[in-house]
Write a protein that holds these residues in place. Structure first.
Motif, PDB file in Angstrom:
ATOM      1  N   LYS A  48       0.840  -1.201   0.000  1.00 36.14           N
ATOM      2  CA  LYS A  48       0.000   0.000   0.000  1.00 36.14           C
ATOM      3  C   LYS A  48       0.871   1.245   0.000  1.00 36.14           C
ATOM      4  O   LYS A  48       2.050   1.210   0.327  1.00 36.14           O
ATOM      5  N   GLU A  49       0.252   2.358  -0.345  1.00 41.01           N
ATOM      6  CA  GLU A  49       0.971   3.629  -0.333  1.00 41.01           C
ATOM      7  C   GLU A  49       1.096   4.143   1.108  1.00 41.01           C
ATOM      8  O   GLU A  49       0.291   3.795   1.984  1.00 41.01           O
ATOM      9  N   ARG A  50       2.096   4.972   1.314  1.00 41.60           N
ATOM     10  CA  ARG A  50       2.252   5.601   2.615  1.00 41.60           C
ATOM     11  C   ARG A  50       1.067   6.524   2.867  1.00 41.60           C
ATOM     12  O   ARG A  50       0.649   7.264   1.966  1.00 41.60           O
ATOM     13  N   GLU A  51       0.519   6.466   4.092  1.00 44.42           N
ATOM     14  CA  GLU A  51      -0.642   7.284   4.398  1.00 44.42           C
ATOM     15  C   GLU A  51      -0.424   8.090   5.664  1.00 44.42           C
ATOM     16  O   GLU A  51       0.265   7.665   6.591  1.00 44.42           O
ATOM     17  N   PHE A  52      -1.058   9.250   5.690  1.00 42.14           N
ATOM     18  CA  PHE A  52      -1.006  10.139   6.849  1.00 42.14           C
ATOM     19  C   PHE A  52      -1.755   9.518   8.014  1.00 42.14           C
ATOM     20  O   PHE A  52      -2.816   8.909   7.833  1.00 42.14           O
ATOM     21  N   VAL A  53      -1.202   9.678   9.223  1.00 38.03           N
ATOM     22  CA  VAL A  53      -1.838   9.153  10.427  1.00 38.03           C
ATOM     23  C   VAL A  53      -2.237  10.276  11.384  1.00 38.03           C
ATOM     24  O   VAL A  53      -3.380  10.342  11.821  1.00 38.03           O
ATOM     25  N   ALA A  54      -1.269  11.155  11.707  1.00 44.40           N
ATOM     26  CA  ALA A  54      -1.550  12.173  12.719  1.00 44.40           C
ATOM     27  C   ALA A  54      -0.607  13.350  12.556  1.00 44.40           C
ATOM     28  O   ALA A  54       0.507  13.202  12.049  1.00 44.40           O
ATOM     29  N   HIS A  55      -1.065  14.505  13.026  1.00 42.30           N
ATOM     30  CA  HIS A  55      -0.314  15.754  12.923  1.00 42.30           C
ATOM     31  C   HIS A  55      -0.332  16.489  14.257  1.00 42.30           C
ATOM     32  O   HIS A  55      -1.356  16.465  14.961  1.00 42.30           O
ATOM     33  N   ILE A  56       0.770  17.146  14.579  1.00 48.86           N
ATOM     34  CA  ILE A  56       0.804  18.004  15.752  1.00 48.86           C
ATOM     35  C   ILE A  56       1.550  19.286  15.388  1.00 48.86           C
ATOM     36  O   ILE A  56       2.570  19.246  14.699  1.00 48.86           O
ATOM     37  N   SER A  57       1.024  20.402  15.852  1.00 49.81           N
ATOM     38  CA  SER A  57       1.650  21.693  15.579  1.00 49.81           C
ATOM     39  C   SER A  57       2.977  21.804  16.324  1.00 49.81           C
ATOM     40  O   SER A  57       3.273  21.027  17.234  1.00 49.81           O
ATOM     41  N   PHE A  58       3.766  22.803  15.982  1.00 49.49           N
ATOM     42  CA  PHE A  58       5.096  22.899  16.568  1.00 49.49           C
ATOM     43  C   PHE A  58       5.025  23.114  18.079  1.00 49.49           C
ATOM     44  O   PHE A  58       5.895  22.671  18.823  1.00 49.49           O
ATOM     45  N   THR A  96      -1.433  -2.697  11.203  1.00 49.47           N
ATOM     46  CA  THR A  96      -0.114  -3.261  10.914  1.00 49.47           C
ATOM     47  C   THR A  96       0.546  -2.493   9.780  1.00 49.47           C
ATOM     48  O   THR A  96      -0.024  -2.367   8.691  1.00 49.47           O
ATOM     49  N   ALA A  97       1.744  -1.981  10.038  1.00 50.99           N
ATOM     50  CA  ALA A  97       2.445  -1.163   9.052  1.00 50.99           C
ATOM     51  C   ALA A  97       3.795  -0.751   9.630  1.00 50.99           C
ATOM     52  O   ALA A  97       4.053  -0.936  10.824  1.00 50.99           O
ATOM     53  N   VAL A  98       4.605  -0.166   8.774  1.00 49.27           N
ATOM     54  CA  VAL A  98       5.795   0.549   9.237  1.00 49.27           C
ATOM     55  C   VAL A  98       5.373   1.991   9.481  1.00 49.27           C
ATOM     56  O   VAL A  98       4.749   2.617   8.616  1.00 49.27           O
ATOM     57  N   TYR A  99       5.690   2.493  10.660  1.00 50.49           N
ATOM     58  CA  TYR A  99       5.298   3.846  11.046  1.00 50.49           C
ATOM     59  C   TYR A  99       6.506   4.779  10.962  1.00 50.49           C
ATOM     60  O   TYR A  99       7.591   4.443  11.445  1.00 50.49           O
ATOM     61  N   TYR A 100       6.277   5.939  10.361  1.00 51.57           N
ATOM     62  CA  TYR A 100       7.324   6.925  10.153  1.00 51.57           C
ATOM     63  C   TYR A 100       6.920   8.268  10.767  1.00 51.57           C
ATOM     64  O   TYR A 100       5.749   8.662  10.683  1.00 51.57           O
ATOM     65  N   CYS A 101       7.884   8.963  11.323  1.00 47.00           N
ATOM     66  CA  CYS A 101       7.640  10.345  11.694  1.00 47.00           C
ATOM     67  C   CYS A 101       8.327  11.239  10.668  1.00 47.00           C
ATOM     68  O   CYS A 101       9.280  10.829   9.993  1.00 47.00           O
ATOM     69  N   ALA A 102       7.816  12.449  10.553  1.00 52.57           N
ATOM     70  CA  ALA A 102       8.346  13.369   9.555  1.00 52.57           C
ATOM     71  C   ALA A 102       8.203  14.801  10.045  1.00 52.57           C
ATOM     72  O   ALA A 102       7.210  15.142  10.703  1.00 52.57           O
ATOM     73  N   ALA A 103       9.175  15.620   9.697  1.00 55.81           N
ATOM     74  CA  ALA A 103       9.183  17.034  10.072  1.00 55.81           C
ATOM     75  C   ALA A 103       8.597  17.842   8.919  1.00 55.81           C
ATOM     76  O   ALA A 103       9.152  17.844   7.810  1.00 55.81           O
ATOM     77  N   LYS A 104       7.505  18.519   9.196  1.00 55.02           N
ATOM     78  CA  LYS A 104       6.776  19.243   8.146  1.00 55.02           C
ATOM     79  C   LYS A 104       7.332  20.646   8.014  1.00 55.02           C
ATOM     80  O   LYS A 104       7.165  21.478   8.914  1.00 55.02           O
ATOM     81  N   ALA A 105       7.959  20.903   6.889  1.00 51.79           N
ATOM     82  CA  ALA A 105       8.665  22.168   6.708  1.00 51.79           C
ATOM     83  C   ALA A 105       7.821  23.241   6.049  1.00 51.79           C
ATOM     84  O   ALA A 105       8.098  24.438   6.222  1.00 51.79           O
ATOM     85  N   ARG A 106       6.799  22.838   5.311  1.00 47.79           N
ATOM     86  CA  ARG A 106       6.003  23.798   4.545  1.00 47.79           C
ATOM     87  C   ARG A 106       4.526  23.531   4.763  1.00 47.79           C
ATOM     88  O   ARG A 106       4.122  22.382   4.972  1.00 47.79           O
ATOM     89  N   PRO A 107       3.724  24.581   4.743  1.00 47.95           N
ATOM     90  CA  PRO A 107       2.276  24.397   4.931  1.00 47.95           C
ATOM     91  C   PRO A 107       1.662  23.687   3.738  1.00 47.95           C
ATOM     92  O   PRO A 107       2.274  23.550   2.686  1.00 47.95           O
ATOM     93  N   GLY A 108       0.456  23.230   3.926  1.00 53.01           N
ATOM     94  CA  GLY A 108      -0.241  22.537   2.850  1.00 53.01           C
ATOM     95  C   GLY A 108      -0.512  21.105   3.227  1.00 53.01           C
ATOM     96  O   GLY A 108      -0.424  20.717   4.399  1.00 53.01           O
ATOM     97  N   GLY A 109      -0.860  20.307   2.253  1.00 52.27           N
ATOM     98  CA  GLY A 109      -1.241  18.929   2.499  1.00 52.27           C
ATOM     99  C   GLY A 109      -0.080  18.028   2.880  1.00 52.27           C
ATOM    100  O   GLY A 109       1.085  18.432   2.869  1.00 52.27           O
ATOM    101  N   ALA A 110      -0.449  16.799   3.222  1.00 49.13           N
ATOM    102  CA  ALA A 110       0.541  15.805   3.656  1.00 49.13           C
ATOM    103  C   ALA A 110       1.173  15.138   2.437  1.00 49.13           C
ATOM    104  O   ALA A 110       1.027  13.941   2.216  1.00 49.13           O
ATOM    105  N   ILE A 111       1.875  15.943   1.649  1.00 53.18           N
ATOM    106  CA  ILE A 111       2.559  15.422   0.466  1.00 53.18           C
ATOM    107  C   ILE A 111       4.057  15.453   0.721  1.00 53.18           C
ATOM    108  O   ILE A 111       4.551  16.323   1.446  1.00 53.18           O
ATOM    109  N   PRO A 112       4.797  14.499   0.157  1.00 50.95           N
ATOM    110  CA  PRO A 112       6.221  14.356   0.488  1.00 50.95           C
ATOM    111  C   PRO A 112       7.029  15.642   0.347  1.00 50.95           C
ATOM    112  O   PRO A 112       7.941  15.884   1.142  1.00 50.95           O
ATOM    113  N   SER A 113       6.718  16.463  -0.614  1.00 48.59           N
ATOM    114  CA  SER A 113       7.523  17.668  -0.849  1.00 48.59           C
ATOM    115  C   SER A 113       7.381  18.696   0.269  1.00 48.59           C
ATOM    116  O   SER A 113       8.157  19.648   0.337  1.00 48.59           O
TER     117      SER A 113
END
Length: 128
Positions: A48-58, A96-113
């Motif tokens: 499956k494709e990587r999917e967004f799970v959760a977000h927290i503000s800075f 069941t999945a591999v879970y990743y955290c990511a640092a969101k540098a730019r506003p907008g949707g949960a897209i890799p860029s």
């Protein structure tokens, strides 16, 4: 360079709980530090494709969740420890999945860029 390291994954029975951690170290070339980044959790199940799970503000005052985990998962952060957490309760086999955290540098949707840094992932397996 900011490094993100996830931990806390493992094998758990359906209905159980796990808490994932994502610890940040280092500093971006721009001087930006962990506490200035909104942070997200993603997951990727086999085939499956990587999917967004959760977000927290800075600052931690705002959170959001995918519908599939709302009411079961809680995202939090401790900026003094450079760590973001994902408390996962009432786990299901479909979590069941591999879970990743990511640092969101730019506003907008949960897209890799929109993300500057990703962790290497931690495996969560839920047995039914």
């Amino acid at each position: 360079q900011v490094q993100l390291v996830e931990s806390g994954g493992g094998l758990v029975q359906a209905g159980g709980s796990l808490r994932l951690s994502c610890e940040a170290s280092g500093r971006a070339a721009s001087g930006r530090t962990f506490s200035s980044y909104p942070m997200d959790w993603f997951r990727q199940a086999p085939g499956k494709e990587r999917e967004f799970v959760a977000h927290i503000s800075f600052g931690g005052g705002s959170t959001s969740y995918a519908d599939s985990v709302k009411g079961r998962f809680i995202i939090s952060r401790d900026n003094a420890k450079n760590t973001v957490y994902l408390q996962m309760n009432s786990l299901k086999a479909e979590d069941t999945a591999v879970y990743y955290c990511a640092a969101k540098a730019r506003p907008g949707g949960a897209i890799p860029s929109n993300y500057d840094y990703w962790g290497q992932g931690t495996q969560v397996t839920v047995s039914s």
